[in-house]
Design a protein around this motif. Structure first.
Motif, mmCIF file in Angstrom:
data_model
loop_
_atom_site.group_PDB
_atom_site.id
_atom_site.type_symbol
_atom_site.label_atom_id
_atom_site.label_comp_id
_atom_site.label_asym_id
_atom_site.label_seq_id
_atom_site.Cartn_x
_atom_site.Cartn_y
_atom_site.Cartn_z
ATOM 1 N N GLU A 53 0.849 -1.180 0.000
ATOM 2 C CA GLU A 53 0.000 0.000 0.000
ATOM 3 C C GLU A 53 0.891 1.238 0.000
ATOM 4 N N PHE A 54 0.505 2.247 -0.791
ATOM 5 C CA PHE A 54 1.387 3.384 -1.031
ATOM 6 C C PHE A 54 0.645 4.695 -0.769
ATOM 7 N N ASN A 59 3.072 7.262 -4.300
ATOM 8 C CA ASN A 59 2.195 6.750 -5.359
ATOM 9 C C ASN A 59 1.972 7.773 -6.468
ATOM 10 N N GLU A 72 -2.000 10.173 -9.293
ATOM 11 C CA GLU A 72 -2.013 9.266 -8.145
ATOM 12 C C GLU A 72 -2.376 7.855 -8.633
ATOM 13 N N HIS A 75 -2.716 1.160 -5.901
ATOM 14 C CA HIS A 75 -1.664 0.355 -5.264
ATOM 15 C C HIS A 75 -1.116 -0.718 -6.203
ATOM 16 N N ILE A 78 1.896 -0.169 -8.845
ATOM 17 C CA ILE A 78 3.252 0.181 -8.411
ATOM 18 C C ILE A 78 4.046 -1.097 -8.160
ATOM 19 N N PRO A 115 7.122 6.012 -10.113
ATOM 20 C CA PRO A 115 7.171 7.046 -9.084
ATOM 21 C C PRO A 115 8.629 7.336 -8.700
ATOM 22 N N TRP A 167 6.932 4.104 2.369
ATOM 23 C CA TRP A 167 5.918 4.282 1.318
ATOM 24 C C TRP A 167 4.492 4.066 1.817
#
Length: 467
Positions: A53-54, A59, A72, A75, A78, A115, A167
């Motif tokens: 989870e970012f 993100n 944005e 999750h 990424i 990112p 993160w």
């Protein structure tokens, strides 16, 4: 996917970036492996790999068109394996091996298809230690914001466990470390409140203050007429730190007890930051003298100062800049600190006392010529705005822990650009003043000497001022 427009000041760092001048800042923190947990580092990496989870800005993906903005990402878009790296140092795992690795990691420009951040867990340091090196793009974070973000992933409680990785916490997560205590150079700014009428009046006053300050500054630049000790942009002498730079970096460190610096500051009726600048000025004077390349006129430092309102760590930058003499034309350290103290006083008096958008406008206008050179690639071919960037960032005043592993040292790793081949940034932590020296490998040979000479200048100041 949601979009967040970039502030103009933040966008400039992205447009000024090239493979030779990556616009990223980093932080190198060294921790002690808990005695009862010999597999701590491997366990930590395994634990962190499970956290998918970012939070912002981890993100955020940069999109240049139709307007510069952050997108944005969800999750599952990424790739954590790309951002989280696990490395080990070759024997003997000393500061030298660590410095070589961090120099190489910090030289590489980040891929904008991802990112703009990396997190490196480094094991194999001597004396049962390990390091955490995090880098992020300067368009997303400044020095103060970076330290505050780091505070969010640490705890003052050595018994805290299962702590989230950076993160997953981001800039909006809870601060676990309590009240911020600072030794840094910060400038108080008025808060932006008072309703619509107050905002309109404040806006008019702020605009006048910004125009007045910029007018005086650049009049001094053009005419050369200014108060004795007043430093102005583009009045610095040309030095070996102000040519074209190349990709490889060098990184060196030094640390002292904050009490030593405070004792000197009290004896000289100066600030701790004045002492820091004096050490740097003396070290650079000796370094350049040995190479027979010391300019007759004093070097000028660009000194970032925090103008962040409140204690939150938001995405982007909340800094402005002032210019100060470094007294490299003065051999006596007591005379040098007096000259620097006066120059800093004049520089801070010149800053407009405004907040929010007005301060952003001031900073943008002040730095527009410098950033234009960086964006156009002409830096290093003209007279420099300053000779070196020197910054002092607040860190935690007490010990901090990551899943029970005590952080022992923390060093900033900063950015360079054409015309600025050396950056010196300090972070205070748990009674220590930790300095990171970031330089262009080709332009600043034997960078470690500057770190050594700074320590010797501290001893000279103590001998002259402390009974």
């Amino acid at each position: 996917m949601r979009r967040k427009l970039l502030a103009v000041n933040d966008s400039a760092w992205l447009f000024a970036e090239s493979h030779r001048t990556p616009m990223q800042v980093g932080m190198l923190a060294t921790f002690r492996v808990p005695e009862d947990r010999p597999t701590f580092v491997a366990d930590l990496v395994a634990q962190w790999r499970e956290v998918q989870e970012f939070a912002p800005p981890f993100n955020y993906l940069f999109k240049k068109t139709p307007v510069p903005s952050w997108v944005e990402l969800p999750h599952d878009a990424i790739d954590l394996d790309y951002h989280l790296r696990h490395s080990a140092l070759p024997a003997p795992g000393s500061q030298r091996e660590l410095g070589v690795l961090v120099s190489r990691l910090h030289s590489a420009k980040m891929d904008r298809r991802y990112p703009l951040w990396e997190c490196h867990v480094i094991e194999g340091l001597e004396e049962d230690r390990w390091s955490l090196y995090i880098k992020a793009h300067h368009s997303q974070v400044d020095g103060v914001g970076g330290i505050r973000l780091l505070r969010r992933i640490l705890s003052a409680d050595p018994a805290a466990r299962d702590m989230l990785p950076p993160w997953a916490v981001g800039t909006r997560g809870p601060d676990q470390s309590g009240i911020i205590r600072t030794t840094s150079e910060e400038v108080a700014v008025p808060s932006s409140g008072g309703g619509l009428a107050g905002a309109l009046v404040g806006g008019l006053r702020g605009g006048a203050a910004v125009v007045g300050s910029l007018g005086k500054t650049y009049a001094e630049t053009v005419t050369g007429r200014r108060d004795e000790g007043q430093a102005a942009p583009f009045r610095a002498p040309k030095s070996i730190f102000n040519g074209r730079i190349h990709t490889p970096r060098r990184f060196a460190t030094q640390h002292y007890s904050i009490d030593r610096l405070r004792t000197i500051a009290k004896a000289a009726d100066a600030s701790l930051n004045d002492v820091f600048l004096t050490l740097c000025g003396g070290a650079l004077r000796r370094y350049l003298s040995e190479q027979d390349k010391l300019p007759d006129k004093t070097l000028i430092a660009n000194v970032p100062v925090s103008v962040r309102e409140g204690t939150g760590a938001s995405v982007g930058n909340a800094i402005t800049f002032l210019y100060s003499t470094l007294g490299t034309d003065i051999d006596d350290p007591v005379e040098r600190i007096a000259a620097i103290r006066e120059s800093m006083r004049l520089g801070k008096a010149r800053l407009p006392r405004v907040s929010g958008a007005a301060m952003d406008t001031y900073t943008l206008a002040l730095m527009l010529p410098v950033m234009s050179e960086a964006i156009l690639g002409t830096g290093g071919r003209t007279r420099p705005a300053s000779n070196v960037v020197i910054s002092n960032v607040p860190g935690p005043a007490e010990a901090r822990y990551l899943d029970g592993s005590r952080m022992e040292e923390i060093y900033p790793v900063s950015l360079l650009f054409n015309g600025q081949a050396l950056n010196i940034t300090a972070v205070s932590y748990d009674g220590e003043f930790n300095i990171g020296f970031t330089g262009c490998r080709d332009s600043v040979p034997s960078l470690q000497k500057i770190a050594v000479y700074a320590g010797e200048e501290l001893e000279r100041l103590e001998a002259a001022l402390v009974p």
